[in-house]
Design a protein around this motif. Structure first.
Motif, mmCIF file in Angstrom:
data_model
loop_
_atom_site.group_PDB
_atom_site.id
_atom_site.type_symbol
_atom_site.label_atom_id
_atom_site.label_comp_id
_atom_site.label_asym_id
_atom_site.label_seq_id
_atom_site.Cartn_x
_atom_site.Cartn_y
_atom_site.Cartn_z
ATOM 1 N N ALA A 1 -3.287 -9.582 19.369
ATOM 2 C CA ALA A 1 -3.940 -8.852 20.466
ATOM 3 C C ALA A 1 -5.436 -8.775 20.236
ATOM 4 O O ALA A 1 -6.061 -7.739 20.452
ATOM 5 C CB ALA A 1 -3.342 -7.456 20.600
ATOM 6 N N GLY A 2 -6.015 -9.879 19.759
ATOM 7 C CA GLY A 2 -7.446 -9.885 19.494
ATOM 8 C C GLY A 2 -7.819 -8.866 18.429
ATOM 9 O O GLY A 2 -7.142 -8.736 17.405
ATOM 10 N N GLU A 3 -8.895 -8.146 18.678
ATOM 11 C CA GLU A 3 -9.358 -7.153 17.707
ATOM 12 C C GLU A 3 -8.350 -6.028 17.495
ATOM 13 O O GLU A 3 -8.373 -5.328 16.486
ATOM 14 C CB GLU A 3 -10.695 -6.558 18.171
ATOM 15 N N ALA A 4 -7.456 -5.825 18.457
ATOM 16 C CA ALA A 4 -6.468 -4.746 18.356
ATOM 17 C C ALA A 4 -5.221 -5.156 17.583
ATOM 18 O O ALA A 4 -4.288 -4.358 17.450
ATOM 19 C CB ALA A 4 -6.074 -4.277 19.756
ATOM 20 N N THR A 5 -5.191 -6.382 17.071
ATOM 21 C CA THR A 5 -4.014 -6.845 16.333
ATOM 22 C C THR A 5 -3.732 -5.941 15.139
ATOM 23 O O THR A 5 -4.625 -5.656 14.342
ATOM 24 C CB THR A 5 -4.212 -8.284 15.841
ATOM 25 N N ARG A 6 -2.491 -5.494 15.034
ATOM 26 C CA ARG A 6 -2.091 -4.577 13.965
ATOM 27 C C ARG A 6 -1.272 -5.334 12.928
ATOM 28 O O ARG A 6 -0.214 -5.867 13.231
ATOM 29 C CB ARG A 6 -1.266 -3.426 14.532
ATOM 30 N N PHE A 7 -1.777 -5.391 11.702
ATOM 31 C CA PHE A 7 -1.066 -6.027 10.602
ATOM 32 C C PHE A 7 -0.362 -4.969 9.754
ATOM 33 O O PHE A 7 -0.931 -3.900 9.491
ATOM 34 C CB PHE A 7 -2.031 -6.820 9.719
ATOM 35 N N LEU A 8 0.844 -5.284 9.324
ATOM 36 C CA LEU A 8 1.600 -4.418 8.420
ATOM 37 C C LEU A 8 1.705 -5.085 7.056
ATOM 38 O O LEU A 8 1.825 -6.314 6.972
ATOM 39 C CB LEU A 8 3.002 -4.163 8.968
ATOM 40 N N PRO A 9 1.677 -4.311 5.984
ATOM 41 C CA PRO A 9 1.833 -4.916 4.652
ATOM 42 C C PRO A 9 3.222 -5.503 4.489
ATOM 43 O O PRO A 9 4.210 -4.948 4.981
ATOM 44 C CB PRO A 9 1.597 -3.743 3.697
ATOM 45 N N PHE A 10 3.289 -6.617 3.807
ATOM 46 C CA PHE A 10 4.559 -7.271 3.517
ATOM 47 C C PHE A 10 4.588 -7.547 2.014
ATOM 48 O O PHE A 10 4.674 -8.685 1.563
ATOM 49 C CB PHE A 10 4.688 -8.565 4.318
ATOM 50 N N ASN A 11 4.482 -6.459 1.250
ATOM 51 C CA ASN A 11 4.319 -6.559 -0.198
ATOM 52 C C ASN A 11 5.467 -5.885 -0.936
ATOM 53 O O ASN A 11 6.221 -5.089 -0.357
ATOM 54 C CB ASN A 11 2.991 -5.933 -0.611
ATOM 55 N N LEU A 12 5.582 -6.184 -2.227
ATOM 56 C CA LEU A 12 6.648 -5.637 -3.057
ATOM 57 C C LEU A 12 6.404 -4.187 -3.437
ATOM 58 O O LEU A 12 7.344 -3.438 -3.684
ATOM 59 C CB LEU A 12 6.785 -6.458 -4.341
ATOM 60 N N GLY A 13 5.141 -3.793 -3.497
ATOM 61 C CA GLY A 13 4.800 -2.489 -4.053
ATOM 62 C C GLY A 13 4.474 -2.623 -5.536
ATOM 63 O O GLY A 13 4.996 -3.504 -6.243
ATOM 64 N N ARG A 14 3.600 -1.756 -5.974
ATOM 65 C CA ARG A 14 3.143 -1.841 -7.372
ATOM 66 C C ARG A 14 2.945 -0.438 -7.922
ATOM 67 O O ARG A 14 2.182 0.348 -7.366
ATOM 68 C CB ARG A 14 1.833 -2.630 -7.450
ATOM 69 N N ASP A 15 3.657 -0.118 -9.005
ATOM 70 C CA ASP A 15 3.537 1.206 -9.649
ATOM 71 C C ASP A 15 3.687 2.326 -8.620
ATOM 72 O O ASP A 15 2.903 3.273 -8.572
ATOM 73 C CB ASP A 15 2.192 1.329 -10.382
ATOM 74 N N LYS A 16 4.702 2.201 -7.759
ATOM 75 C CA LYS A 16 5.011 3.174 -6.712
ATOM 76 C C LYS A 16 3.886 3.312 -5.691
ATOM 77 O O LYS A 16 3.759 4.339 -5.018
ATOM 78 C CB LYS A 16 5.348 4.540 -7.323
ATOM 79 N N GLY A 17 3.087 2.267 -5.584
ATOM 80 C CA GLY A 17 1.999 2.273 -4.611
ATOM 81 C C GLY A 17 1.905 0.937 -3.911
ATOM 82 O O GLY A 17 2.845 0.141 -3.922
ATOM 83 N N ALA A 18 0.765 0.682 -3.296
ATOM 84 C CA ALA A 18 0.570 -0.545 -2.524
ATOM 85 C C ALA A 18 0.324 -1.737 -3.445
ATOM 86 O O ALA A 18 -0.012 -1.594 -4.622
ATOM 87 C CB ALA A 18 -0.613 -0.371 -1.573
ATOM 88 N N GLY A 19 0.482 -2.932 -2.870
ATOM 89 C CA GLY A 19 0.157 -4.144 -3.606
ATOM 90 C C GLY A 19 1.370 -4.852 -4.161
ATOM 91 O O GLY A 19 2.515 -4.604 -3.772
ATOM 92 N N ASN A 20 1.135 -5.736 -5.119
ATOM 93 C CA ASN A 20 2.192 -6.515 -5.748
ATOM 94 C C ASN A 20 2.017 -6.510 -7.266
ATOM 95 O O ASN A 20 0.883 -6.527 -7.765
ATOM 96 C CB ASN A 20 2.151 -7.969 -5.252
ATOM 97 N N PRO A 21 3.115 -6.506 -8.000
ATOM 98 C CA PRO A 21 3.013 -6.528 -9.463
ATOM 99 C C PRO A 21 2.557 -7.893 -9.961
ATOM 100 O O PRO A 21 2.625 -8.895 -9.240
ATOM 101 C CB PRO A 21 4.444 -6.227 -9.913
ATOM 102 N N ALA A 22 2.093 -7.915 -11.191
ATOM 103 C CA ALA A 22 1.705 -9.178 -11.808
ATOM 104 C C ALA A 22 2.912 -10.097 -11.904
ATOM 105 O O ALA A 22 4.046 -9.653 -12.101
ATOM 106 C CB ALA A 22 1.116 -8.920 -13.195
ATOM 107 N N ASN A 23 2.660 -11.388 -11.744
ATOM 108 C CA ASN A 23 3.721 -12.384 -11.818
ATOM 109 C C ASN A 23 3.394 -13.342 -12.953
ATOM 110 O O ASN A 23 2.467 -14.156 -12.838
ATOM 111 C CB ASN A 23 3.820 -13.136 -10.489
ATOM 112 N N PRO A 24 4.122 -13.272 -14.063
ATOM 113 C CA PRO A 24 3.796 -14.152 -15.206
ATOM 114 C C PRO A 24 4.043 -15.628 -14.918
ATOM 115 O O PRO A 24 3.590 -16.483 -15.681
ATOM 116 C CB PRO A 24 4.741 -13.643 -16.303
ATOM 117 N N HIS A 25 4.726 -15.932 -13.814
ATOM 118 C CA HIS A 25 5.076 -17.321 -13.523
ATOM 119 C C HIS A 25 4.260 -17.924 -12.382
ATOM 120 O O HIS A 25 4.498 -19.076 -11.991
ATOM 121 C CB HIS A 25 6.566 -17.403 -13.173
ATOM 122 N N GLY A 26 3.304 -17.154 -11.852
ATOM 123 C CA GLY A 26 2.520 -17.708 -10.761
ATOM 124 C C GLY A 26 1.787 -16.641 -9.978
ATOM 125 O O GLY A 26 1.461 -15.573 -10.513
#
Length: 452
Positions: free
Chosen positions: A210-235
């Motif tokens: 929707a142009g500037e109004a486009t709403r993105f949602l996180p699609f992440n695993l979560g990290r330490d009970k918060g946002a983001g992704n944990p470290a990946n030793p394989h990549g």
């Protein structure tokens, strides 16, 4: 394209073909050279007809016979398919196919619940899942998308990739969708079901540009009970996206049995209101399904959802999948799924969400007419999913004395407030628990769980 971004893109595509079960990775070209993707219709024509030829030769022969010329038949069918995609949306076309007189052409064979019918398994294996790099998505333009994911020639997802080594990250990918991608473009608005913004650290997704109004949602695993992704030793931290979510079987299952289009109050589908699961919803449902498949009935699990994180959809997806679940020996695990809320007025969102996945009449029974209806639903054969309130169980005990022996999956909304007290005892008694007076909270000494 900068070398580091090209390497990121190539690595993902190579993994999908080498390890992810994809049939092909092609390189699109916007410089006037031939390409399989038709940007006007928004269809990969080569993959589409390869799939039809391998799975529905007899049906296709009917269409060719009507027109007398294979090229004319292809052009007519492509126009019909494009019109149906515009009108009904990609998900509905994938699931229900397209009727082009005198034949009906299927566009997706879902994975069968059991392996008892080899022909059905073979049809599923014939689905063609492909990825195209640098997809020229707009007619008359040199603009390209980093990745386009296709199922049997239909564009189902796009992705913009960024690599911080080039000075850009996922924020630039989101900005690219908002500023540089025309939301009215046919491929973007009427073909792709979901769009991903990806870098090696984070993933975001949206189902509607929707142009500037486009709403993105996180699609992440979560990290330490918060946002983001944990470290990946394989990549890369985000490798779960292509290694787990986009993997062929998982991706086909997600499109066939998770994604749905919301309906308005009159039951009509709302254009653009595609519901695509967040990662935590998808992961929770699959984990519970796998546990029930391996362990069978009689075990207890807990799903914790924060406010506003899509609990009703998670319950709906879980109920739908458990109602069709078979174990490793192809035996049905549950005869019925009972969804219980402790609210006097049934959660309408929950009811409508579950109902949107089942099109057969009577498969989902919503108990809104009293305890007699609940007793009939539990005793009957047709309803596989029964949605009710906890309070009704105290009034049906005398009506279900002759219930056949069955296995129930019981999904309790708000488990902490629904599994204790007299009403919960009546529930256990009606469903034949060996010790209905046993309080799972006080006897176990831990958190009350969501019953299966």
């Amino acid at each position: 394209m900068k070398p580091d971004e090209a390497a990121f893109e190539t690595a993902i595509c190579d993994w999908l073909v080498t390890h992810g079960g994809y049939d092909a990775c092609t390189l699109g070209n916007a410089q006037g050279q031939p390409t399989h993707f038709d940007p006007v219709r928004g269809i990969d024509t080569a993959e589409l007809f390869a799939f039809i030829g391998a799975t529905q030769a007899d049906e296709w022969a009917k269409i060719v016979g009507l027109h007398g010329d294979p090229d004319v038949a292809q052009a007519k069918f492509l126009d019909r398919l494009a019109a149906e995609l515009d009108k009904r949306g990609t998900i509905d076309v994938l699931r229900r196919g397209v009727h082009e007189y005198p034949a009906t052409i299927r566009l997706l064979y879902p994975r069968p619940a059991t392996g008892l019918t080899p022909e059905v398994v073979a049809d599923y294996e014939a689905n063609r899942v492909t990825v195209t790099r640098q997809l020229p998505y707009q007619a008359g333009s040199t603009a390209t998308l980093d990745l386009g994911l296709f199922v049997n020639g239909l564009l189902v997802a796009t992705a913009e990739l960024k690599n911080p080594l080039t000075g850009q990250d996922v924020r630039h990918a989101k900005a690219q969708y908002r500023k540089d991608r025309d939301p009215a473009n046919r491929a973007l608005s009427k073909r792709a079901v979901v769009h991903f913004a990806v870098d090696p650290e984070l993933v975001f997704m949206t189902t509607q540009l929707a142009g500037e109004a486009t709403r993105f949602l996180p699609f992440n695993l979560g990290r330490d009970k918060g946002a983001g992704n944990p470290a990946n030793p394989h990549g890369h931290r985000t490798s779960y996206l292509w290694e787990r979510v986009w993997q062929r079987d998982a991706w086909l299952d997600l499109l066939a049995r998770f994604v749905h289009v919301e309906k308005d109050s009159l039951g009509a589908k709302v254009p653009g209101r595609v519901v695509f699961p967040r990662f935590h919803q998808w992961d929770a449902v699959l984990a519970l399904e796998a546990a029930a498949k391996a362990e069978g009935a009689g075990h207890r699990y807990l799903v914790q959802h924060s406010a506003g994180s899509g609990k009703s959809n998670t319950i709906a997806w879980l109920a739908h999948r458990l109602s069709n679940l078979h174990d490793h020996d192809d035996r049905k695990v549950f005869d019925k799924v009972v969804v219980i809320t402790d609210r006097v007025v049934l959660d309408r969102q929950l009811q409508e969400t579950i109902g949107s996945f089942e099109h057969a009449q009577g498969v989902v029974e919503r108990i809104d007419a009293g305890s007699r209806q609940l007793a009939d639903a539990l005793a009957g054969e047709q309803a596989r999913i029964v949605i009710t309130t906890l309070q009704k169980f105290g009034f049906v005990l005398d009506k279900v004395a002759d219930l056949p022996e069955r296995s129930y999956a019981v999904i309790v909304d708000e488990a902490h407030s629904s599994q204790t007290g007299e009403a919960a005892k009546e529930l256990r008694r009606v469903l034949g628990a060996p010790d209905p007076d046993r309080d799972p909270d006080t006897d176990r000494g831990d958190d009350p769980d969501l019953d299966l």
